[in-house]
Design an enzyme around this catalytic site. Structure first.
Site, PDB file in Angstrom:
ATOM      1  N   ALA A 125      -2.586   1.105  15.912  1.00 28.92           N
ATOM      2  CA  ALA A 125      -2.789   2.503  16.331  1.00 28.92           C
ATOM      3  C   ALA A 125      -1.442   3.222  16.411  1.00 28.92           C
ATOM      4  O   ALA A 125      -1.092   3.806  17.442  1.00 28.92           O
ATOM      5  CB  ALA A 125      -3.560   2.578  17.642  1.00 28.92           C
ATOM      6  N   ARG A 166       7.892   6.176  16.253  1.00 32.06           N
ATOM      7  CA  ARG A 166       7.137   7.137  15.441  1.00 32.06           C
ATOM      8  C   ARG A 166       6.768   8.392  16.233  1.00 32.06           C
ATOM      9  O   ARG A 166       6.859   9.508  15.709  1.00 32.06           O
ATOM     10  CB  ARG A 166       5.868   6.460  14.910  1.00 32.06           C
ATOM     11  N   GLU A 216       7.694 -10.148  13.308  1.00 34.64           N
ATOM     12  CA  GLU A 216       6.787 -10.444  14.432  1.00 34.64           C
ATOM     13  C   GLU A 216       5.324 -10.350  13.973  1.00 34.64           C
ATOM     14  O   GLU A 216       4.533 -11.264  14.192  1.00 34.64           O
ATOM     15  CB  GLU A 216       7.047  -9.450  15.577  1.00 34.64           C
ATOM     16  N   ASP A 241       0.830  -1.212   0.000  1.00 34.37           N
ATOM     17  CA  ASP A 241       0.000   0.000   0.000  1.00 34.37           C
ATOM     18  C   ASP A 241       0.863   1.260   0.000  1.00 34.37           C
ATOM     19  O   ASP A 241       1.874   1.328   0.702  1.00 34.37           O
ATOM     20  CB  ASP A 241      -0.901  -0.014   1.244  1.00 34.37           C
ATOM     21  N   TYR A 301       2.549  10.248   0.554  1.00 37.64           N
ATOM     22  CA  TYR A 301       3.536   9.712   1.511  1.00 37.64           C
ATOM     23  C   TYR A 301       4.937  10.194   1.123  1.00 37.64           C
ATOM     24  O   TYR A 301       5.412   9.950   0.007  1.00 37.64           O
ATOM     25  CB  TYR A 301       3.507   8.179   1.548  1.00 37.64           C
TER      26      TYR A 301
HETATM   27  P1  NDP Z   1       0.505   0.459  12.672  1.00 35.63           P
HETATM   28  O1  NDP Z   1      -0.593   1.054  13.475  1.00 35.63           O
HETATM   29  O2  NDP Z   1       0.641  -1.010  12.695  1.00 35.63           O
HETATM   30  O3  NDP Z   1       1.872   1.157  13.108  1.00 35.63           O
HETATM   31  C1  NDP Z   1       3.072   0.730  12.570  1.00 35.63           C
HETATM   32  C2  NDP Z   1       4.235   1.262  13.390  1.00 35.63           C
HETATM   33  O4  NDP Z   1       4.193   0.741  14.712  1.00 35.63           O
HETATM   34  C3  NDP Z   1       5.567   0.834  12.815  1.00 35.63           C
HETATM   35  O5  NDP Z   1       5.995   1.664  11.755  1.00 35.63           O
HETATM   36  C4  NDP Z   1       6.457   0.898  14.034  1.00 35.63           C
HETATM   37  O6  NDP Z   1       6.745   2.270  14.291  1.00 35.63           O
HETATM   38  C5  NDP Z   1       5.519   0.370  15.107  1.00 35.63           C
HETATM   39  N1  NDP Z   1       5.542  -1.102  15.198  1.00 35.63           N
HETATM   40  C6  NDP Z   1       4.947  -1.992  14.348  1.00 35.63           C
HETATM   41  N2  NDP Z   1       5.145  -3.256  14.746  1.00 35.63           N
HETATM   42  C7  NDP Z   1       5.869  -3.192  15.867  1.00 35.63           C
HETATM   43  C8  NDP Z   1       6.372  -4.179  16.735  1.00 35.63           C
HETATM   44  N3  NDP Z   1       6.131  -5.468  16.513  1.00 35.63           N
HETATM   45  N4  NDP Z   1       7.096  -3.762  17.815  1.00 35.63           N
HETATM   46  C9  NDP Z   1       7.315  -2.453  18.047  1.00 35.63           C
HETATM   47  N5  NDP Z   1       6.868  -1.457  17.256  1.00 35.63           N
HETATM   48  C10 NDP Z   1       6.144  -1.822  16.172  1.00 35.63           C
HETATM   49  O7  NDP Z   1       0.326   0.818  11.135  1.00 35.63           O
HETATM   50  P2  NDP Z   1       0.526   2.222  10.337  1.00 35.63           P
HETATM   51  O8  NDP Z   1      -0.024   3.360  11.104  1.00 35.63           O
HETATM   52  O9  NDP Z   1       1.934   2.282   9.876  1.00 35.63           O
HETATM   53  O10 NDP Z   1      -0.429   1.959   9.116  1.00 35.63           O
HETATM   54  C11 NDP Z   1      -0.179   0.846   8.239  1.00 35.63           C
HETATM   55  C12 NDP Z   1      -0.385   1.276   6.815  1.00 35.63           C
HETATM   56  O11 NDP Z   1      -1.732   1.692   6.616  1.00 35.63           O
HETATM   57  C13 NDP Z   1       0.446   2.489   6.346  1.00 35.63           C
HETATM   58  O12 NDP Z   1       1.753   2.149   5.992  1.00 35.63           O
HETATM   59  C14 NDP Z   1      -0.360   2.945   5.158  1.00 35.63           C
HETATM   60  O13 NDP Z   1      -0.063   2.139   4.050  1.00 35.63           O
HETATM   61  C15 NDP Z   1      -1.789   2.696   5.617  1.00 35.63           C
HETATM   62  N6  NDP Z   1      -2.394   3.929   6.179  1.00 35.63           N
HETATM   63  C16 NDP Z   1      -3.417   4.489   5.467  1.00 35.63           C
HETATM   64  C17 NDP Z   1      -4.033   5.632   5.910  1.00 35.63           C
HETATM   65  C18 NDP Z   1      -5.138   6.194   5.118  1.00 35.63           C
HETATM   66  O14 NDP Z   1      -5.547   7.327   5.391  1.00 35.63           O
HETATM   67  N7  NDP Z   1      -5.658   5.505   4.147  1.00 35.63           N
HETATM   68  C19 NDP Z   1      -3.596   6.321   7.143  1.00 35.63           C
HETATM   69  C20 NDP Z   1      -2.525   5.634   7.837  1.00 35.63           C
HETATM   70  C21 NDP Z   1      -1.966   4.477   7.358  1.00 35.63           C
HETATM   71  P3  NDP Z   1       8.084   2.798  15.060  1.00 35.63           P
HETATM   72  O15 NDP Z   1       9.143   1.768  14.940  1.00 35.63           O
HETATM   73  O16 NDP Z   1       8.406   4.066  14.377  1.00 35.63           O
HETATM   74  O17 NDP Z   1       7.628   3.027  16.472  1.00 35.63           O
END
Ligand code: NDP
Length: 324
Positions: free
Chosen positions: A215, A232, A297, A51, A56
């Site tokens: 989230a 993040r 994971e 996606d 982005y």
């Molecule tokens: P999540 O809510 O799953 O957050 C992902 C983030 O959480 C990672 O980048 C990392 O951030 C942290 N994380 C994930 N897994 C782990 C783990 N196992 N242990 C520790 N930290 C972890 O998803 P996103 O918010 O990234 O959303 C997923 C996708 O959805 C996006 O990439 C996008 O493609 C889509 N999206 C679409 C939107 C829309 O408006 N249509 C809006 C938002 C997202 P870190 O390491 O930085 O802490």
């Protein structure tokens, strides 16, 4: 565990129940080399949907993903890639915050160029545009598909009324109908998917590609002892996460489900991702990961699904309720 695939709502195309997105990560936390290794981990695990969106990293995320796909030499028919339009990349009056025909028909060409692809599989209207008539947007999305530049179109965070209006217009004029919505859906954000859209699944065969299953990381439990410097919520420009999502109250709610994850012999992340898939209307859960270990994971979350019995789910819901 083997990947599972679900149809994208009523559409014939199948998506892996876990997919990978690039918001925040590609172009900010992840360079081309790491992007390629994340895509490879996902693809090797059976992920067939990546996606993306025009907005982005201001277009850079599409360029990185396109370059990574090329570097890996992925067979074009074996994966789906998406993009989304609304915010725009330029400041002009018809180039920003719109879903008008002029913007959409130019935006797709920019995305294809950055991806180095002839077509994308899924295109989304990234948000509603309350100024452009929905009819104009439906025709433009239909025309992009007719021109062979995309295969399916959908919406992201549109209201049920707006989605229904789009279906009715498409039906009336025999145009390509919206196939999917991309809403936020996770343990602490459920209403739109479970209540507002309830009629759309049966009535129109709406598929869901859901975002932020954790989230933004809150549901991993990583924010229990403050904001880790490499997370993040510590990134410049993402301070807003601390106002709405990563609040003391939400951290406390997550901590109340931690013992349930422990008891099931799993992690909060895997439990939270698996929970999204308990909902049969979810076609795919879009994962986000800033590094390989997180993705590995989360990709193993499917093993938790059978453990989410009615009794376990009720305990999770009780734990998430505000405590008086
Ligand atoms: P999540 O809510 O799953 O957050 C992902 C983030 O959480 C990672 O980048 C990392 O951030 C942290 N994380 C994930 N897994 C782990 C783990 N196992 N242990 C520790 N930290 C972890 O998803 P996103 O918010 O990234 O959303 C997923 C996708 O959805 C996006 O990439 C996008 O493609 C889509 N999206 C679409 C939107 C829309 O408006 N249509 C809006 C938002 C997202 P870190 O390491 O930085 O802490």
């Amino acid at each position: 565990m083997a990947m599972e695939y679900r149809r994208l709502g009523r559409a014939g195309v199948k998506v892996s129940v876990l997919s990978l997105g690039s918001w925040v990560t590609f172009g900010n936390q992840v360079d081309e080399e790491s992007a390629a290794s994340l895509l490879k981990i996902a693809y090797d695990a059976g992920v067939n949907f990546f996606d993306n969106a025009e907005a982005y990293a201001a277009g850079q995320s599409e360029s990185l993903m396109g370059a990574a796909i090329k570097r890996l030499g992925l067979r074009r028919s074996s994966y789906l890639v998406s993009t989304k339009f609304h915010w725009g990349l330029n400041p002009g009056v018809n180039e920003r915050g719109t879903l008008n025909r002029k913007y959409l028909l130019q935006a797709i060409d920019g995305s294809l160029e950055r991806f180095q692809l002839d077509y994308v599989d899924l295109i989304y209207c990234h948000r509603p545009d309350r100024e452009t008539p929905i009819e104009e947007t439906v025709w433009a999305m239909h025309d992009i598909i007719q021109r062979g530049k995309a295969l399916y179109w959908g919406t992201s965070e549109w209201s049920a009324d707006e989605i229904r209006a789009a279906y009715e217009i498409a039906e009336r004029h025999h145009l390509h109908k919206p196939a999917m919505e991309q809403p936020e859906y996770n343990l602490i954000h459920r209403d739109r998917v479970e209540k507002e859209y309830a009629r759309l699944y049966e009535d129109h065969g709406l598929g869901l590609t859901i975002w932020s299953p954790l989230a933004s990381g809150l549901l991993t439990g990583k924010y229990r002892d403050g904001i880790p410097a490499d997370s993040r919520a510590a990134l410049p420009g993402y301070e807003w996460l601390k106002n709405g999502t990563i609040t003391a109250e939400n951290i406390a709610r997550v901590e109340r489900i931690r013992p349930i994850a422990d008891e099931l012999g799993t992690t909060l992340s895997k439990l939270s991702v698996a929970w999204c898939l308990k909902n049969p209307h979810v076609s795919t859960v879009i994962l986000g990961a800033s590094r390989a270990a997180q993705l590995e994971e989360n990709l193993s979350a499917l093993e938790v699904l059978p453990k989410l019995t009615e009794e376990v789910l009720n305990r999770i819901y009780d734990a998430l309720k505000p405590q008086s």
